[in-house]
Enzyme design. Structure first.
Site, short mmCIF file in Angstrom:
data_model
loop_
_atom_site.label_atom_id
_atom_site.label_comp_id
_atom_site.label_asym_id
_atom_site.label_seq_id
_atom_site.Cartn_x
_atom_site.Cartn_y
_atom_site.Cartn_z
N ASP A 117 0.82 -1.21 0.00
CA ASP A 117 0.00 0.00 0.00
C ASP A 117 0.85 1.26 0.00
O ASP A 117 2.03 1.25 0.41
CB ASP A 117 -0.88 0.04 1.25
CG ASP A 117 -2.04 -0.93 1.18
OD1 ASP A 117 -2.08 -1.76 0.24
OD2 ASP A 117 -2.91 -0.86 2.07
N ASP A 118 0.23 2.37 -0.41
CA ASP A 118 0.70 3.74 -0.20
C ASP A 118 1.73 4.23 -1.20
O ASP A 118 2.16 5.38 -1.13
CB ASP A 118 1.24 3.95 1.21
CG ASP A 118 0.19 3.72 2.29
OD1 ASP A 118 -0.97 3.48 1.92
OD2 ASP A 118 0.54 3.78 3.48
N HIS A 155 -6.13 3.15 -3.95
CA HIS A 155 -5.98 3.39 -2.51
C HIS A 155 -6.24 4.86 -2.18
O HIS A 155 -5.66 5.38 -1.23
CB HIS A 155 -4.57 2.97 -2.09
CG HIS A 155 -4.40 2.73 -0.61
ND1 HIS A 155 -5.31 2.03 0.16
CD2 HIS A 155 -3.41 3.10 0.26
CE1 HIS A 155 -4.89 1.98 1.41
NE2 HIS A 155 -3.75 2.63 1.50
N HIS A 160 -4.94 9.53 0.55
CA HIS A 160 -4.91 8.64 1.71
C HIS A 160 -5.62 9.24 2.93
O HIS A 160 -5.11 9.21 4.05
CB HIS A 160 -3.47 8.30 2.08
CG HIS A 160 -3.34 7.02 2.88
ND1 HIS A 160 -3.46 6.99 4.26
CD2 HIS A 160 -3.09 5.75 2.51
CE1 HIS A 160 -3.29 5.75 4.70
NE2 HIS A 160 -3.07 4.98 3.65
N TYR A 171 -6.73 2.45 5.95
CA TYR A 171 -7.03 1.95 7.30
C TYR A 171 -8.08 0.84 7.26
O TYR A 171 -8.58 0.43 8.31
CB TYR A 171 -7.49 3.07 8.23
CG TYR A 171 -6.66 4.31 8.14
CD1 TYR A 171 -5.36 4.35 8.63
CD2 TYR A 171 -7.15 5.45 7.51
CE1 TYR A 171 -4.57 5.49 8.51
CE2 TYR A 171 -6.38 6.60 7.38
CZ TYR A 171 -5.09 6.61 7.88
OH TYR A 171 -4.32 7.74 7.74
N HIS A 192 3.69 -2.24 3.13
CA HIS A 192 3.69 -0.88 2.58
C HIS A 192 5.01 -0.61 1.85
O HIS A 192 6.08 -0.94 2.39
CB HIS A 192 3.50 0.15 3.69
CG HIS A 192 2.19 0.01 4.42
ND1 HIS A 192 2.01 -0.94 5.41
CD2 HIS A 192 1.02 0.67 4.30
CE1 HIS A 192 0.76 -0.86 5.87
NE2 HIS A 192 0.14 0.10 5.20
#
Length: 372
Positions: A67-68, A117, A121, A158, A207
């Site tokens: 992620d991210d 995503h 964020h 989250y 991540h």
């Protein structure tokens, strides 16, 4: 002369391969050998054809997800994945993808899967329905502009799920094994948590942000450990294969395809009302959820708080088996009142302007709250 070319040419020169009596002549032997070899040889894949996808109905598949990103650390991760002949799934933050489009193109070119995503964020539970839509639509467009293909999977930051997120109309892909890399920044813990919690069909959360370089260094060993234990690392689409994932439903692992989770709705029917309050306490309770400190499941644990009073600041104290010093990361309102959330223990600083409404749940780091 290549064998098939010899066969074709000989067909046009039959006089060279037969005798006047109709028997095969010496000149026919090379052609006959080539023809037999061509007929018996296994079918060849076209040049550049991708190998068939793993059969995760038969194999013990595990999906690695990141992620991210993309970030300055993503390139080295892609190098490691390529060296390990492993494909993963990247859930991209739109603004990061727009800043590093070449990394996004590389992810696609090397066979990895992409997901949405959001663009910046945010905690989606604090946004309006229009803002939720804009966050997801902007990321979808950004990825499509870079790659020519729109992502079909959404992972809300989250893991926050809501009716607004579900209304966007894509399947929500969560996880069942959290590496907690963002918390401990320890490659050894990534490996130990994976060893303790992985199972066939798992979706592993990591991540690929720049501050995760230490834990990303564990990925090659993680892949080796998984394969040694009999698992096959795959992308999320490969994990689910031909199974159709339903828009607006959430999935945590391959098994959840048979039982996708519907989106949140009021937890109690009916919820307590303010009219049911006693003189000493508010009717109903607040459920607190924590990340477990254990390497094995459950990944979360819960604690119920009741005996609440209107306007009273309640400090969130983690149970002993939660991570040391960690706040609750989610609250559920099972009262007939709204709940205000704070990121300090003394209710001095609100987490968000909105108030958690009865029957709803939010995901955020919360250290105290007030009811009513």
């Amino acid at each position: 002369m290549p064998c098939l070319a010899r066969v074709r040419r000989s067909a046009a020169r039959r006089a060279l391969v037969t005798t006047p009596g109709g028997r095969l002549g010496a000149a026919a032997l090379p052609t006959l050998v080539c023809l037999c070899a061509a007929l018996l040889a296994p079918a060849q894949e076209p040049a550049g054809a991708a190998p068939p996808a793993p059969d995760c109905a038969r194999l013990a598949c595990v999906a690695l997800t990141f992620d991210d990103g993309p970030s300055a650390a993503t390139g080295a991760l892609l190098d490691d994945l390529a060296a390990a002949h492993t494909k993963a799934t990247f859930f991209l933050v739109g603004q990061e993808a727009a800043y590093r489009p070449q990394l996004v193109k590389r992810e696609v070119a090397e066979g990895h899967a992409l997901g949405n995503h959001t663009y910046t964020h945010p905690y989606l539970g604090a946004l309006t329905p229009d803002q939720v839509h804009d966050q997801l639509a902007a990321t979808e467009k950004t990825i499509a502009d870079i790659t020519g293909t729109r992502p079909t999977l959404v992972r809300p930051p989250y893991g926050n799920q809501s009716a607004q997120v579900a209304a966007y109309g894509h399947p929500l892909m969560l996880w069942d094994l959290d590496s907690l890399d963002w918390y401990h920044h320890d490659p050894a813990q990534v490996l130990s948590r994976a060893e303790a919690g992985v199972r066939a069909g798992s979706v592993v959360l990591m991540h690929d942000t720049d501050n995760q370089r230490d834990t990303l260094a564990a990925v090659p060993q993680l892949i080796r450990n998984l394969r040694r234990a009999g698992y096959t690392p795959v992308t999320v689409p490969e994990l689910f294969g031909s199974t159709e994932l339903k828009p607006g439903m959430s999935y945590r692992n391959r098994d959840s395809a048979a039982r996708p989770a519907a989106q949140p709705r009021p937890w109690a029917d009916p919820l307590p009302s303010a009219a049911q309050d006693t003189d000493t306490a508010i009717a109903g309770s607040v459920l607190l959820r924590y990340h477990s400190a254990a390497a094995t499941g459950p990944a979360e644990l819960a604690q119920t708080v009741d005996g609440l009073r209107t306007g009273e600041c309640r400090n969130v104290v983690a149970p002993l088996d939660a991570r040391a010093g960690a706040p609750a990361f989610a609250l559920r309102d099972d009262t007939g009142h709204g709940i205000q959330l704070y990121d300090r223990a003394d209710c001095a600083h609100r987490v968000a302007e909105n108030t958690l409404t009865p029957g709803s749940e939010q995901d955020d780091e919360v250290r105290s709250f007030k009811v009513g």
